[in-house]
Design a protein around this motif. Sequence first.
Motif, PDB file in Angstrom:
ATOM      1  N   LYS A   5       0.999  -1.418  -0.026  1.00 36.07           N
ATOM      2  CA  LYS A   5       0.285  -0.014  -0.311  1.00 36.07           C
ATOM      3  C   LYS A   5       0.653   1.425   0.298  1.00 36.07           C
ATOM      4  O   LYS A   5       1.599   1.353   0.901  1.00 36.07           O
ATOM      5  N   PHE A   8       1.560   3.711   3.327  1.00 42.29           N
ATOM      6  CA  PHE A   8       1.906   2.655   4.514  1.00 42.29           C
ATOM      7  C   PHE A   8       3.148   2.601   4.262  1.00 42.29           C
ATOM      8  O   PHE A   8       3.294   2.043   3.504  1.00 42.29           O
TER       9      PHE A   8
ATOM     10  N   ARG B  87      -4.807  -8.796   6.676  1.00 41.03           N
ATOM     11  CA  ARG B  87      -5.718  -8.142   7.431  1.00 41.03           C
ATOM     12  C   ARG B  87      -5.189  -6.947   7.266  1.00 41.03           C
ATOM     13  O   ARG B  87      -6.932  -5.772   7.500  1.00 41.03           O
ATOM     14  N   SER B  88      -4.655  -6.258   7.664  1.00 39.72           N
ATOM     15  CA  SER B  88      -4.527  -4.453   7.247  1.00 39.72           C
ATOM     16  C   SER B  88      -5.453  -4.853   6.068  1.00 39.72           C
ATOM     17  O   SER B  88      -5.226  -3.548   5.852  1.00 39.72           O
ATOM     18  N   ARG B  89      -5.445  -5.230   4.928  1.00 44.71           N
ATOM     19  CA  ARG B  89      -5.863  -5.183   2.969  1.00 44.71           C
ATOM     20  C   ARG B  89      -6.814  -5.899   3.936  1.00 44.71           C
ATOM     21  O   ARG B  89      -8.074  -5.102   2.357  1.00 44.71           O
ATOM     22  N   MET B  92     -12.275  -5.358   8.527  1.00 40.39           N
ATOM     23  CA  MET B  92     -13.623  -5.763   8.829  1.00 40.39           C
ATOM     24  C   MET B  92     -14.650  -5.796   9.954  1.00 40.39           C
ATOM     25  O   MET B  92     -14.084  -5.191  11.466  1.00 40.39           O
ATOM     26  N   PHE B  94     -17.515  -5.947  13.220  1.00 37.46           N
ATOM     27  CA  PHE B  94     -18.703  -6.495  13.515  1.00 37.46           C
ATOM     28  C   PHE B  94     -19.526  -6.260  13.892  1.00 37.46           C
ATOM     29  O   PHE B  94     -20.011  -5.785  13.395  1.00 37.46           O
ATOM     30  N   PHE B 110      -6.055   4.252  15.519  1.00 44.44           N
ATOM     31  CA  PHE B 110      -4.797   3.007  15.969  1.00 44.44           C
ATOM     32  C   PHE B 110      -4.611   1.982  15.044  1.00 44.44           C
ATOM     33  O   PHE B 110      -3.236   2.029  14.775  1.00 44.44           O
ATOM     34  N   GLY B 111      -5.078   1.872  14.321  1.00 43.53           N
ATOM     35  CA  GLY B 111      -5.324   1.441  12.401  1.00 43.53           C
ATOM     36  C   GLY B 111      -4.125   2.267  12.163  1.00 43.53           C
ATOM     37  O   GLY B 111      -2.807   1.635  11.240  1.00 43.53           O
ATOM     38  N   LEU B 112      -4.542   3.185  11.812  1.00 48.30           N
ATOM     39  CA  LEU B 112      -3.083   4.278  10.828  1.00 48.30           C
ATOM     40  C   LEU B 112      -1.851   3.948  11.717  1.00 48.30           C
ATOM     41  O   LEU B 112      -0.848   4.319  10.795  1.00 48.30           O
ATOM     42  N   ARG B 161     -12.623   3.256  11.114  1.00 50.18           N
ATOM     43  CA  ARG B 161     -11.701   2.789  11.677  1.00 50.18           C
ATOM     44  C   ARG B 161     -11.396   1.370  10.814  1.00 50.18           C
ATOM     45  O   ARG B 161      -9.503   1.607  10.677  1.00 50.18           O
ATOM     46  N   ALA B 162     -11.820   0.448  10.011  1.00 50.89           N
ATOM     47  CA  ALA B 162     -11.340  -0.178   9.347  1.00 50.89           C
ATOM     48  C   ALA B 162     -11.286   0.851   7.854  1.00 50.89           C
ATOM     49  O   ALA B 162     -10.719   0.142   7.389  1.00 50.89           O
ATOM     50  N   ALA B 164      -9.917   3.181   7.462  1.00 48.48           N
ATOM     51  CA  ALA B 164      -8.243   4.137   7.778  1.00 48.48           C
ATOM     52  C   ALA B 164      -7.353   3.704   7.344  1.00 48.48           C
ATOM     53  O   ALA B 164      -6.776   4.304   6.441  1.00 48.48           O
ATOM     54  N   VAL B 165      -7.553   2.350   7.193  1.00 48.26           N
ATOM     55  CA  VAL B 165      -5.785   1.374   6.706  1.00 48.26           C
ATOM     56  C   VAL B 165      -6.177   1.026   5.627  1.00 48.26           C
ATOM     57  O   VAL B 165      -5.223   0.788   5.289  1.00 48.26           O
ATOM     58  N   GLU B 166      -7.413   1.958   4.794  1.00 48.18           N
ATOM     59  CA  GLU B 166      -7.228   1.373   3.388  1.00 48.18           C
ATOM     60  C   GLU B 166      -7.476   0.207   3.273  1.00 48.18           C
ATOM     61  O   GLU B 166      -6.778  -0.699   2.089  1.00 48.18           O
ATOM     62  N   PRO B 167      -7.935  -0.232   3.448  1.00 50.17           N
ATOM     63  CA  PRO B 167      -8.382  -2.185   2.715  1.00 50.17           C
ATOM     64  C   PRO B 167      -8.965  -2.279   1.137  1.00 50.17           C
ATOM     65  O   PRO B 167      -9.452  -0.971   0.890  1.00 50.17           O
TER      66      PRO B 167
ATOM     67  N   ALA C 205      -8.323  -8.039  13.492  1.00 45.64           N
ATOM     68  CA  ALA C 205      -7.980  -6.992  12.271  1.00 45.64           C
ATOM     69  C   ALA C 205      -8.429  -5.928  11.514  1.00 45.64           C
ATOM     70  O   ALA C 205      -7.750  -5.793  10.520  1.00 45.64           O
ATOM     71  N   LEU C 206      -7.727  -5.083  12.499  1.00 47.26           N
ATOM     72  CA  LEU C 206      -6.684  -3.648  11.269  1.00 47.26           C
ATOM     73  C   LEU C 206      -5.348  -4.524  11.483  1.00 47.26           C
ATOM     74  O   LEU C 206      -5.022  -2.706  10.739  1.00 47.26           O
ATOM     75  N   GLY C 207      -4.989  -5.512  11.756  1.00 46.53           N
ATOM     76  CA  GLY C 207      -3.406  -5.899  11.360  1.00 46.53           C
ATOM     77  C   GLY C 207      -3.422  -6.487  11.969  1.00 46.53           C
ATOM     78  O   GLY C 207      -2.139  -5.543  12.194  1.00 46.53           O
TER      79      GLY C 207
END
Lengths: 293, 257, 316
Positions: A5, A8, B87-89, B92, B94, B110-112, B161-162, B164-167, C205-207
Amino acid sequence: MAKSKVNFDPRLARRKMIGGVFYFVFLCAVMVGILSLLVLLTRILMEGLPWLSLGFLTNYPSRHPEIAGIRSAMMGTIWVMALTALFTVPVGVGAAIYLEEYAPKNRLTQLIEINISNLAGVPSIVYGLLGWALFVQIMSMGRVVLAGALTLSLLVLPIVILASREAIRAVPNEYRLGAFALGADQWQVIKGAVLPSAIPGILTGTILALSRAIGEAAPVIAISALVYLTFVPADPFDQFTVMPIQIFNWVGRPQDDFQSLAAAGIIVLLAILLTMNALAVILRNRYQTRSED
Amino acid sequence: MNDDAPIFEVSSLSLYYDDFRALKDIDMEIRRYAITALIGPSGCGKSTLLRCFNRMNDLIPTARIEGRILFEGSDLYHPDVDATEIRSRIGMVFQRPNPFPKSIYDNVAFGLKINGYRGDIDEAIERSLRQAALWDEVKDRLKDSALELSGGQQQRLCIARALAVEPEVILMDEPASALDPIATLAIEELVRELSESYTIVIVTHNMQQAARVSHETAFLMAGEDRSGYLVEHGATSQIFTTPKSERTEAYITGRFS
Amino acid sequence: METTARGAATVRGDRAATGRFRRRRGASLESRVIWWVFFLCAMLSVLTTVAIVFSLLSQALSFFREVGVWEFISGTRWTPILKPRSYGVLPLVNGTLLVAFLAAIVALPVGLATAIFLAEYAPDKVRRIIKPALEVLAGVPTVVYGYFALTFVTPQLQRVFPDMIVFNALSAGIVMGIMIIPMVSSLSEDAMISVPRSLRQAAYALGATKLETSVKVVVPAALSGIVASFILAISRAIGETMLVTIAAGATPRMTANPLDSIQTMTAYIVQLALGEAAHGSLEYNTIFAVGLLLFVMTLCMNLLGYWVVRRWRQAY
């Protein structure tokens, strides 16, 4: 699948490595506790086992380490513990019954509950001061078994209450409703339905509470002082000493032989503790398997 | 990468918990930039299947899979593939909103942060919250605890939140089942909007929801051995109007649940 | 856990209501008597607290009639037996806090790391071995720790610090730290276990890696319980008696040097209780003044601990 990515820079390899390092760190932390326990036990067994003999159990303390024994302290411990159990079990169970079965939800109940959890956090030496002032001085009992037992009773009471409450709470409510449906009044319900199924839990909790009291020296030391007893207490109004105090006495002496005697005393004390804990575990397991049948 | 190629290709997938076979011989493809709904009675394994796509089942020690899932053409369960990276790609969401007990800002950040975001974090947070249609409601209180938000807002925060990590894919496990009808509609609308730029796989037990939001629908059932299998998979309009299987028809017409 | 407690409370409430209902309809004498007996049992714990406060306060007051409170609280010399007599309690407080501080340095990181390992990493099999071992560690009588500090840890430390005397704060502090590890680890582990699984799943799930999930999500979410475990463990260290009496010395002094011989408040109480101080004498009363201060300090810490848990508890 390496479609990285652009926005990132996850640096996954590095994060995984840090994770591995910390796993090792956590593992080491666990080993600090476990290894300390092993070193402590090994040390005590190596020092104390050579001094452990039948004579050690049956002799009175002496200035001559080779004939010194732990008899008076052991009998003192048994006396104190028996009386402590006698005092705490009825009162502790009674308090637990009140709080679980009778207590209305009001400020007084809240006060009692907060008070019990706070008492559990009061340093044991403070109980010693209480016992000294109240039983030895104000009630002028003197430095006797009864004063020691009463002091230790106050110390373990909060633990016995908490354990008994848990045991009573674990009794399914259907038992109570069933008994009420038969027209029983509250006391009959408690006597007939609640207590019988709570007893194993209460016993387990009480044994564990007593096993804590048996190792306590601080509260008793204020009561009994460091007496050199060459007799076994005959009644609750005799002078006494208990095992942890005898051990403390020996540890405090500069000669190596007395230090080894202390280790031997510790082995006896730990053996008693272990037996009590094993008893509690057996009781718990037996009760659990029976209730599953 | 060819936009027509499926993003996931599942072949002969079985999943076991110890000896219990939870999924049996699943074969299906997930279309890119579409919403695929997984429906079926409870216990049919639809959530379990969803969790195969981002290897969440790896977290259960007794779980193991047979068969294969290709993600972007390569084996998702290949030993060299790192589940954490996957999981970062593949994001999810819930069943129940599960924001971290932190501030709204920190939830999205957090994810960023863990994934080493190169750009401006504040901008990324605003963008994600806007995408999740939450920005206007929270822009003045980003430092407040996420737990003070309503259930629907919390779920949109979890979506932000999900995002943000650009899945590339977002997996949703009954994302609206814990919400009231109005919050549910807001989530559904959001899901439709997101499908323009993301591939979405959504598990739902609500057939109207599947019919409303999804492009494709896959219907799963549990067999007599309680292991889930795929009954039918096709365009949502086809599944709901002319199902090939009688069992599908029976289910969508509500003859059993 | 929270739900169970609440469930039990409602059930209890129902039952209590039944009890009240019966009493109002004119309960029999027998059941009244029984109610009173149980009530008094429960009240005995309140009476204990009252008795503790009363016995400490009454004797401490006669001490403070002769020695000013300010002199006691702020004085930096504690020589109640030797002339010239001086009643500044700070050296004892210094000794107590020094040992507690050393214990905290050992126990807080080790206990927290142990809790993280047990709650997040250890497979069931490993946990079933470690937890009972830690329980044993918690159940060992404190005289035994005193013996261990004096006869094993101190000689080992003397190899590193050859000038260190036999009775010192360092050895007692380290062993005290080992002693309270189980307290920190078990309370922290409880707090971490009660963090919902869904938060861990959200992080994964966020890696996030396992470490990131544990340290950045689970630990912060369990923070109130963890902080409370720290406070309660330190309170325990402040009140601990036999270990410091045996290993830390009997020299009240103002020092920050762990290699020094010191005296804690608790050790002073034991020292004087062992001597035959005349009842009612000033020396005799000093131990109640020290005891009162000890009681107040630990009480404040315990209340703080409960407050932290209640105030910061997350409603999931």
